[in-house]
Each structure stands twice: as structure tokens, then as C-alpha cells.
Enzyme design. Structure first.
Site, mmCIF file in Angstrom:
data_model
loop_
_atom_site.group_PDB
_atom_site.id
_atom_site.type_symbol
_atom_site.label_atom_id
_atom_site.label_comp_id
_atom_site.label_asym_id
_atom_site.label_seq_id
_atom_site.Cartn_x
_atom_site.Cartn_y
_atom_site.Cartn_z
ATOM 1 N N THR A 50 -3.425 -1.460 7.031
ATOM 2 C CA THR A 50 -4.205 -0.447 7.744
ATOM 3 C C THR A 50 -3.733 -0.304 9.182
ATOM 4 O O THR A 50 -3.617 0.811 9.703
ATOM 5 C CB THR A 50 -5.710 -0.785 7.700
ATOM 6 O OG1 THR A 50 -6.115 -0.860 6.331
ATOM 7 C CG2 THR A 50 -6.543 0.270 8.410
ATOM 8 N N CYS A 51 -3.433 -1.424 9.812
ATOM 9 C CA CYS A 51 -2.962 -1.391 11.204
ATOM 10 C C CYS A 51 -1.651 -0.621 11.313
ATOM 11 O O CYS A 51 -1.483 0.227 12.191
ATOM 12 C CB CYS A 51 -2.754 -2.818 11.723
ATOM 13 S SG CYS A 51 -4.192 -3.885 11.566
ATOM 14 N N SER A 52 -0.727 -0.912 10.420
ATOM 15 C CA SER A 52 0.620 -0.342 10.490
ATOM 16 C C SER A 52 0.707 1.099 10.024
ATOM 17 O O SER A 52 1.529 1.869 10.522
ATOM 18 C CB SER A 52 1.582 -1.174 9.643
ATOM 19 O OG SER A 52 1.745 -2.454 10.209
#
Length: 162
Positions: A50-52
Site C-alpha cells: 500500500t505504501c509503495s
């Protein structure tokens, strides 16, 4: 400790990053944010899905618009070492404005009251996903996620607040 909230003063702390000359730097959060309007956003970990794929790209893609609305700095922190953050930053070749900052021991994340224990998943102490809009060291917006959610800490929510 209670999580940082609107109206709170941003605590100081030391973070690390690699500069444009590929030199390791360490500096205080206050030196990066004093007298400026900044976005400080945090993610549970570098290279995580999700972060990337969502959180970081949203701020990179919205950086020009954020800056046009008065934002001076866009600061990303993660509980990773500066070498991991440098490698992660290099995966975003179109990034011109998001500074990747390392909080290797989670000491700054703890000062914000935003630590998240992901030991069950083998990740140790990490950061909750969040986005803060800070004006001259005072928190104006504090969008802090619960659990692994990604609903209120993206760039679009900060844009709505500007």
C-alpha cells in the site's frame, strides 16, 4: 502516549536521509519544518504494497499542486534505515519534491505517539499510516489511520484541507 493532534506543537527529533549528492545527512525535524508549511506523512514500511503503490505515489503525483497551495516541504518518514529509504526513493524516478526520511529506531515515531506494533507479522515496531499538515511547527491537520487502513492519509485528503 496520545497520538499527536491538531493544535499540538510538532516534537523535535533527529532523522536521517541522503541528499542530492548522495551524502548521508542527519538533522532535526524542526530544522526541516520551522517557519514553513510542511506535510509530514508516515508509512509502516518501505517497499510494502500500500505504501509503495498508493500512499507515496499520491504525494509524488500531487506535489506540484500541493506546492501551488503553499506547501514548502513534503516529508515522508518510515521506520527504516537511511540506506533502505535511499533505495526506495530511487524507485520513484519522477519524484522531485518528496524527501525520504529514515526513523531507524522509531524514536521520532514514538515522539509523535504513532507507533504500531507489527511484531506478529515479523516487522517489529513501525509507524501508523498518517499525514500531518504542519504550519510553523503547529499541527493544522492530523489524518491518522487505524490498523492497516488507507482512507484519510493520502494526498487528496490533504489537498481538500488546503
Amino acid at each position: 502516549m496520545a497520538p499527536i493532534a491538531v493544535g499540538d506543537a510538532l516534537p523535535d527529533g533527529t532523522l536521517a536521509w541522503f541528499d542530492e549528492n548522495d551524502q548521508l545527512q542527519q538533522g532535526s525535524v524542526h530544522s526541516l519544518a520551522a517557519g514553513k508549511k510542511v506535510i509530514l506523512f508516515g508509512v509502516p514500511g518501505a517497499f510494502t504494497p500500500t505504501c509503495s503503490m498508493k500512499h507515496v505515489p499520491g504525494f509524488i503525483e500531487s506535489a506540484e499542486e500541493l506546492k501551488s497551495k503553499g506547501v514548502d516541504e513534503i516529508l515522508l518518514i518510515s521506520v527504516n534505515d537511511p540506506f533502505v529509504m535511499k533505495a526506495w526513493a530511487k524507485t520513484y524516478s519522477d519524484n522531485k519534491h518528496v524527501k525520504f526520511l529514515a526513523d531507524g529506531s522509531a524514536s521520532y515515531t514514538r515522539a509523535l505517539g504513532l507507533e504500531l506494533d507489527l511484531s506478529e507479522k515479523g516487522l517489529g515496531i513501525r509507524s501508523r499510516r498518517f499525514a500531518l499538515l504542519v504550519d510553523n511547527l503547529v499541527v493544522k491537520v492530523a489524518n491518522i489511520e487505524e490498523g492497516g487502513a488507507f482512507t484519510i492519509s493520502g494526498a487528496e485528503e490533504i489537498l481538500k484541507a488546503l
